[in-house]
Design a protein around this motif. Structure first.
Motif, PDB file in Angstrom:
ATOM      1  N   ILE A 147       0.835  -1.209   0.000  1.00  0.00           N
ATOM      2  CA  ILE A 147       0.000   0.000   0.000  1.00  0.00           C
ATOM      3  C   ILE A 147       0.868   1.256   0.000  1.00  0.00           C
ATOM      4  CG2 ILE A 147      -1.684   1.313   1.346  1.00  0.00           C
ATOM      5  CD1 ILE A 147      -2.792  -1.365   2.350  1.00  0.00           C
ATOM      6  N   CYS A 148       1.928   1.257   0.810  1.00  0.00           N
ATOM      7  CA  CYS A 148       2.785   2.443   0.900  1.00  0.00           C
ATOM      8  C   CYS A 148       3.555   2.682  -0.398  1.00  0.00           C
ATOM      9  CB  CYS A 148       3.747   2.301   2.074  1.00  0.00           C
ATOM     10  SG  CYS A 148       2.932   2.450   3.687  1.00  0.00           S
ATOM     11  N   LEU A 149       3.926   1.624  -1.094  1.00  0.00           N
ATOM     12  CA  LEU A 149       4.572   1.796  -2.401  1.00  0.00           C
ATOM     13  C   LEU A 149       3.630   2.449  -3.395  1.00  0.00           C
ATOM     14  CD1 LEU A 149       6.653  -1.496  -2.822  1.00  0.00           C
ATOM     15  CD2 LEU A 149       7.533   0.857  -2.820  1.00  0.00           C
ATOM     16  N   ARG A 150       2.375   2.062  -3.321  1.00  0.00           N
ATOM     17  CA  ARG A 150       1.375   2.681  -4.206  1.00  0.00           C
ATOM     18  C   ARG A 150       1.201   4.155  -3.863  1.00  0.00           C
ATOM     19  NH1 ARG A 150      -4.949   0.684  -4.826  1.00  0.00           N
ATOM     20  NH2 ARG A 150      -5.593   2.336  -6.262  1.00  0.00           N
ATOM     21  N   ILE A 151       1.192   4.464  -2.558  1.00  0.00           N
ATOM     22  CA  ILE A 151       1.084   5.865  -2.139  1.00  0.00           C
ATOM     23  C   ILE A 151       2.295   6.652  -2.642  1.00  0.00           C
ATOM     24  CG2 ILE A 151       1.114   7.394  -0.124  1.00  0.00           C
ATOM     25  CD1 ILE A 151      -0.454   5.206   1.386  1.00  0.00           C
ATOM     26  N   LYS A 152       3.479   6.051  -2.541  1.00  0.00           N
ATOM     27  CA  LYS A 152       4.689   6.730  -3.000  1.00  0.00           C
ATOM     28  C   LYS A 152       4.629   7.026  -4.488  1.00  0.00           C
ATOM     29  CE  LYS A 152       9.694   6.163  -3.375  1.00  0.00           C
ATOM     30  NZ  LYS A 152      10.861   5.287  -3.096  1.00  0.00           N
ATOM     31  N   ASN A 153       4.177   6.059  -5.281  1.00  0.00           N
ATOM     32  CA  ASN A 153       4.118   6.245  -6.729  1.00  0.00           C
ATOM     33  C   ASN A 153       3.059   7.255  -7.132  1.00  0.00           C
ATOM     34  OD1 ASN A 153       6.138   4.322  -7.109  1.00  0.00           O
ATOM     35  ND2 ASN A 153       4.675   2.624  -7.222  1.00  0.00           N
ATOM     36  N   ASP A 154       1.937   7.269  -6.402  1.00  0.00           N
ATOM     37  CA  ASP A 154       0.834   8.170  -6.762  1.00  0.00           C
ATOM     38  C   ASP A 154       1.041   9.587  -6.247  1.00  0.00           C
ATOM     39  OD1 ASP A 154      -0.330   6.049  -8.007  1.00  0.00           O
ATOM     40  OD2 ASP A 154      -1.827   5.653  -6.448  1.00  0.00           O
ATOM     41  N   ARG A 155       1.528   9.716  -5.013  1.00  0.00           N
ATOM     42  CA  ARG A 155       1.582  11.036  -4.360  1.00  0.00           C
ATOM     43  C   ARG A 155       2.983  11.505  -4.005  1.00  0.00           C
ATOM     44  NH1 ARG A 155      -3.452  12.562  -2.610  1.00  0.00           N
ATOM     45  NH2 ARG A 155      -4.998  11.555  -3.947  1.00  0.00           N
ATOM     46  N   ASN A 156       3.887  10.567  -3.752  1.00  0.00           N
ATOM     47  CA  ASN A 156       5.258  10.896  -3.343  1.00  0.00           C
ATOM     48  C   ASN A 156       5.292  11.899  -2.187  1.00  0.00           C
ATOM     49  OD1 ASN A 156       8.043  10.654  -3.446  1.00  0.00           O
ATOM     50  ND2 ASN A 156       8.274  12.383  -4.845  1.00  0.00           N
ATOM     51  N   VAL A 160       9.334  -1.125   6.663  1.00  0.00           N
ATOM     52  CA  VAL A 160       8.690  -0.585   5.469  1.00  0.00           C
ATOM     53  C   VAL A 160       9.355   0.732   5.061  1.00  0.00           C
ATOM     54  CG1 VAL A 160       6.523   0.261   4.485  1.00  0.00           C
ATOM     55  CG2 VAL A 160       6.510  -1.725   6.015  1.00  0.00           C
ATOM     56  N   GLU A 161       9.687   1.541   6.045  1.00  0.00           N
ATOM     57  CA  GLU A 161      10.356   2.818   5.769  1.00  0.00           C
ATOM     58  C   GLU A 161      11.670   2.597   5.027  1.00  0.00           C
ATOM     59  OE1 GLU A 161      12.448   6.353   8.433  1.00  0.00           O
ATOM     60  OE2 GLU A 161      10.568   5.451   9.140  1.00  0.00           O
ATOM     61  N   LYS A 162      12.406   1.583   5.429  1.00  0.00           N
ATOM     62  CA  LYS A 162      13.679   1.277   4.774  1.00  0.00           C
ATOM     63  C   LYS A 162      13.471   0.830   3.334  1.00  0.00           C
ATOM     64  CE  LYS A 162      17.877  -1.464   5.444  1.00  0.00           C
ATOM     65  NZ  LYS A 162      18.539  -2.494   6.299  1.00  0.00           N
ATOM     66  N   GLN A 163      12.377   0.107   3.081  1.00  0.00           N
ATOM     67  CA  GLN A 163      12.101  -0.402   1.738  1.00  0.00           C
ATOM     68  C   GLN A 163      11.662   0.691   0.779  1.00  0.00           C
ATOM     69  OE1 GLN A 163      12.573  -3.493   0.447  1.00  0.00           O
ATOM     70  NE2 GLN A 163      13.536  -4.084   2.385  1.00  0.00           N
ATOM     71  N   ILE A 164      10.816   1.609   1.250  1.00  0.00           N
ATOM     72  CA  ILE A 164      10.235   2.604   0.339  1.00  0.00           C
ATOM     73  C   ILE A 164      10.987   3.932   0.356  1.00  0.00           C
ATOM     74  CG2 ILE A 164       7.969   1.533   0.618  1.00  0.00           C
ATOM     75  CD1 ILE A 164       7.141   3.946   2.317  1.00  0.00           C
ATOM     76  N   GLY A 165      11.823   4.163   1.386  1.00  0.00           N
ATOM     77  CA  GLY A 165      12.615   5.390   1.427  1.00  0.00           C
ATOM     78  C   GLY A 165      11.844   6.626   1.820  1.00  0.00           C
TER      79      GLY A 165
END
Length: 463
Positions: free
Chosen positions: A86-95, A121-126
């Protein structure tokens, strides 16, 4: 029952009959402009968000719902992988610059380890992930903001490392518009500003925050930062040499975290709600920072003159606070100063150390106005309150939405307490906004008196 210099405190066994604390998302996502709020809960939480905040869904707001399904609750799915997806999707959509996870009642019941999952998760998505528990089991309505700000305190930089950042923050943030006012508009020399390392905490609209910063600047005090800031990257520097002062009475956890974790020096002041509270708030800050006040009494008196039309409406009227948003002590103090009689102040939770200055101001206000001290009831039982309302028959009851219609049906004028949460009530200039909310039900012509109050059974009220 306990007493503190004349004030009577009682604690009943009522639950938190308040709005859900996850509603803090409504104002925090707008305040922190580069944030994204992810509420982790069930369909019930989603329905609440849709109904309470649904007016903004078409604007693609910066909050979302991570809905727990059967597989999550029965531990058949991997929580970390699901939240990471879910957080990866948020990163890609909104950053966003930060993602805030809001825990709910369900995450507490199933013992979901959000604090343990977040760093992975923070480490994975940055992207930084802040975890705040805003469940209705442990917290009342506005305490949702308290848990978020307390979690953000840990992300604030040390003061010694952020001198450059604070200068940039002063140029960018709307809270510091007051500090860029031209010499023509200011009535004092810029060189007289006290470099106090003062940080104010509490979420307020940018215009209101600017007003409070300007009021302090008129007293030669410069505000070095706000928590929360408009941008996550502009969080204020905190440390031993930093003074902090709250603007809302429901931020006791944040105050404790600032003192214990960051070694900040807390200024225990009344809260800037109403002209009297704002003056006392400024005076306390000036006293601690050893700055002489200038023109506060005249400014307060001028504002009281400007609201005389409202004061005539509520003078000698009585009010009963049932308790919902933890603003009750401050609002009751302001109401008494306006000439009202307060029978009871119900409040879901109160930290007497954090609100000590406000309680002291309440006592002084009652003494100066010649009115009896109100009864203060923590965690009030609503059935007992209904019986006391039946006995007192107040002109106005400030209550949660659940009890407004039943009381109106019995000719008791009501006002939703949630309206005070979302209205601009801080500072000198917003006194009229508070009085407008208080007087509106009293100005309605209902064509009937307050004499009809049929006997109530516990079963009736529970229905």
């Amino acid at each position: 029952m306990k007493t503190l210099e004349g004030l009577a405190f009682e604690c009943e066994t009522g639950n938190y009959h308040t709005f859900c604390p996850i509603s803090c998302v409504a104002w925090l996502y707008q305040k922190i402009e580069d944030s994204f709020f992810l509420v982790v809960g069930t369909k019930t939480c989603g329905y609440f968000l849709q109904n309470a905040l649904g007016v903004t869904i078409f604007a693609e707001p910066r909050y979302a719902m991570a809905e727990l399904e059967e597989g999550d609750i029965s531990a058949q799915l991997n929580d970390q992988k699901e939240l990471e997806r879910i957080c990866l999707r948020i990163k890609n959509d909104r950053n966003p610059s930060v993602i805030v996870w809001i825990g709910t009642c369900t995450t507490e019941i199933v013992k979901m380890d959000l604090e343990g999952i977040a760093p992975k998760v923070e480490k994975q998505i940055g992207i930084p992930i802040v975890v705040a528990r805003a469940n209705g089991l442990d917290y009342a309505f506005t305490q949702g903001e308290d848990t978020v700000l307390a979690a953000m305190v840990h992300r604030c930089p040390e003061y010694k490392d952020c001198n450059k950042n604070s200068k940039e923050q002063n140029k960018k943030s709307p809270e510091f518009e007051a500090q860029t006012i031209s010499n023509k508009e200011s009535s004092f020399d810029q060189n007289r500003l006290t470099r106090s390392n003062l940080v104010l905490f509490g979420s307020l609209p940018s215009s209101v925050a600017s007003q409070l910063s300007l009021e302090l600047k008129r007293q030669s005090i410069s505000v070095s930062g706000w928590l929360p800031s408009q941008k996550y990257s502009e969080l204020p520097g905190l440390g031993e040499n930093v003074y902090v002062c709250g603007v809302n009475p429901f931020l006791s956890r944040t105050a404790t975290t600032l003192m214990r974790r960051k070694r900040c020096q807390l200024i225990g002041a009344p809260f800037p709600i109403g002209p009297d509270g704002t003056r006392a708030w400024i005076e306390k800050i000036c006293s601690v920072l050893q700055v002489k006040t200038n023109g506060l009494e005249e400014r307060e008196n001028e504002l009281w003159k400007n609201v005389k039309d409202y004061l005539r409406v509520i003078e000698n009227k009585s009010v009963f606070f049932m308790g919902d948003n933890l603003l009750e002590i401050s609002l009751a103090r302001f109401s008494i100063r306006c000439g009202m009689i307060v029978y009871e102040i119900g409040i879901p939770y109160m930290d007497r150390r954090y609100q000590a200055a406000e309680l002291f101001l309440l006592q002084n206000t009652c003494r100066n106005m010649g009115t009896p001290l109100p009864r203060i009831v923590e965690k009030p039982d609503n059935y007992g309150q209904i019986q006391r309302i039946r006995e007192f028959i107040p002109n106005l009851a400030i209550t949660g939405m659940a009890h407004a219609n039943p009381l109106e049906a019995r000719n008791i004028d009501t006002k939703w307490s949630v309206e005070f949460t979302f209205a601009q009530i801080h500072g000198f200039s917003n006194a009229r906004a508070i009085l407008e909310l208080v007087t509106r039900p009293l100005r309605r012509d209902k064509g009937s008196s307050h004499s009809f109050f049929p006997s109530l059974s516990k079963q009736t009220m529970e229905c």
